[in-house]
Structure formats: C-alpha cells, structure tokens
Motif scaffolding. Sequence first.
Motif, PDB file in Angstrom:
ATOM      1  N   SER A   1       0.863  -0.934   0.350  1.00 40.57           N
ATOM      2  CA  SER A   1       0.058   0.037  -0.033  1.00 40.57           C
ATOM      3  C   SER A   1       1.195   1.253   0.208  1.00 40.57           C
ATOM      4  O   SER A   1       1.904   1.422   0.469  1.00 40.57           O
ATOM      5  CB  SER A   1      -1.291  -0.052   0.919  1.00 40.57           C
TER       6      SER A   1
ATOM      7  N   PHE B   1      -5.464  -5.286   1.451  1.00 43.63           N
ATOM      8  CA  PHE B   1      -6.618  -6.833   1.689  1.00 43.63           C
ATOM      9  C   PHE B   1      -7.589  -6.964   3.157  1.00 43.63           C
ATOM     10  O   PHE B   1      -6.236  -6.790   3.901  1.00 43.63           O
ATOM     11  CB  PHE B   1      -5.695  -8.148   1.022  1.00 43.63           C
TER      12      PHE B   1
ATOM     13  N   GLN C   1     -10.296  -6.393   0.084  1.00 42.31           N
ATOM     14  CA  GLN C   1     -11.005  -5.054  -0.061  1.00 42.31           C
ATOM     15  C   GLN C   1     -12.635  -5.718  -0.476  1.00 42.31           C
ATOM     16  O   GLN C   1     -12.495  -6.290  -1.441  1.00 42.31           O
ATOM     17  CB  GLN C   1     -10.593  -4.562  -0.627  1.00 42.31           C
ATOM     18  N   ASN C   2     -14.103  -5.657   0.377  1.00 43.39           N
ATOM     19  CA  ASN C   2     -15.001  -5.553  -0.719  1.00 43.39           C
ATOM     20  C   ASN C   2     -15.514  -4.907  -1.394  1.00 43.39           C
ATOM     21  O   ASN C   2     -15.183  -3.548  -0.757  1.00 43.39           O
ATOM     22  CB  ASN C   2     -15.963  -5.529   1.203  1.00 43.39           C
TER      23      ASN C   2
ATOM     24  N   ALA D   1     -13.154   0.340  -6.673  1.00 39.88           N
ATOM     25  CA  ALA D   1     -13.240   0.694  -5.023  1.00 39.88           C
ATOM     26  C   ALA D   1     -11.279   1.038  -5.355  1.00 39.88           C
ATOM     27  O   ALA D   1     -11.333   0.911  -6.192  1.00 39.88           O
ATOM     28  CB  ALA D   1     -13.209  -0.437  -4.217  1.00 39.88           C
TER      29      ALA D   1
ATOM     30  N   MET E   1      -7.465   2.080  -4.820  1.00 38.30           N
ATOM     31  CA  MET E   1      -6.544   1.327  -4.258  1.00 38.30           C
ATOM     32  C   MET E   1      -5.090   2.288  -4.939  1.00 38.30           C
ATOM     33  O   MET E   1      -5.212   2.468  -5.979  1.00 38.30           O
ATOM     34  CB  MET E   1      -5.982   0.083  -5.071  1.00 38.30           C
TER      35      MET E   1
END
Length: 201
Positions: free
Chosen positions: A113, A121, A123-124, A131, A133
């Motif tokens: 990250s 993780f 990640q829904n 989403a 990232m």
Amino acid sequence: MPWTDMGMARESLSLLASFFAVASTFYFWLVRANRERAKLAACTVTGLRGTMLMAMEDAVTFRRVSPGDHQVVLKYWLDLAIVNNSSLPNALLGIKVWVKFTDGRWHAMDVASADPEADLFPQNIDPLTTAGMKLALATKWDGDVSGGFRERECAAGDALPELVPVRVELQALQGQCFVTEWLDDGRLLARTEQAGRLAAA
C-alpha cells in the motif's frame, strides 16, 4: 372442417406462445446469470510515477526487495480503480503486478500500500461500483545510487520504455483471478534528455 382448422390454429398459437415464454425466460436467465458472473477489472487512474529508493527512505521495502551488490531499488506509485462489473458483491484478496522494463523482461513487482498505515486486503467491493487502491511497487535494478532527487527520479523513468506495459492480476473469492493489461503513457515519469531523445527516435 373449419372447426378442425380453428382447433389447429389455436393449438399452433398456444404452442407458439409457450415457445415464446420459454425463450423469454431463458434469455432473461442468461442476462441475469451474465450480470451475476464475477467480473473484476483494474483501471489506471493517474499513471506511474517513480524514483530510485534510498535505504533510509523506506527501509521496509528495501529489505523486502533485497538488492544485491551493484543493484538499486526502483520504486513506483500507481493509483488504480478496481471495477466490479457484476451485480453481486465481491472481495479482493490479493493483487500481483508486472511491469515491462527496458531490458525487455516483465518484472514481478513487490506490491504494498502507498499508505503504510492502510491494509490492502481484504477489500469488499459492492456490486457495479469501483474501489480506489493506491499501490507502491518496487523491484531491483542494476546500477548504483547516485545523484540528487531529480537524478534518482530520472533513473526510475529511464529504466522504463516510452510506453510502459503493465499487467495486473486481481485475486478474488473462490480462487478466481482477473487479469488486466494496458500501456501506461509514461507522462508522469521523469526522464533524462538523452533517454527522451532515444525514446522519440
């Protein structure tokens, strides 16, 4: 005789209506099944940025990549949008990234990250949404650490071709993998003048 013809016509219309009903149900079932099929994709948001990493700047990444003698660590940042094209939710459990360098090889990148405090993780991802990232990517490269901030940025840019092939593999539920590839335009990468002239030639 006319009654027989009318009976046959009714039977034919009834059969046709039944066939239409079955065909419609099958079509809508296919559409629904297709919409519910897991479909994740990665899209680039801002493009690659990079620098040559000093050990004191990010000791954790430096240790993970573990460069040898006469090797440096090149670090890049990449912002992605993870798109869920399904009408059902999914979860992102892992990600792998490869970048093609000027040596002609795909380098499997160390992935972390960009925010050291954030977990990537799991990640829904809700249905039909995206989403964000923010990734930090790193790899080892032949060379020696030298120069200031600008020179180190140029070293990271010069290690990549003018258009940079990027491959991302998203790992989701039930062992499913989704691969996306694209060419990064390299516009956010610093380059030396010599490398810029070679790329334009």
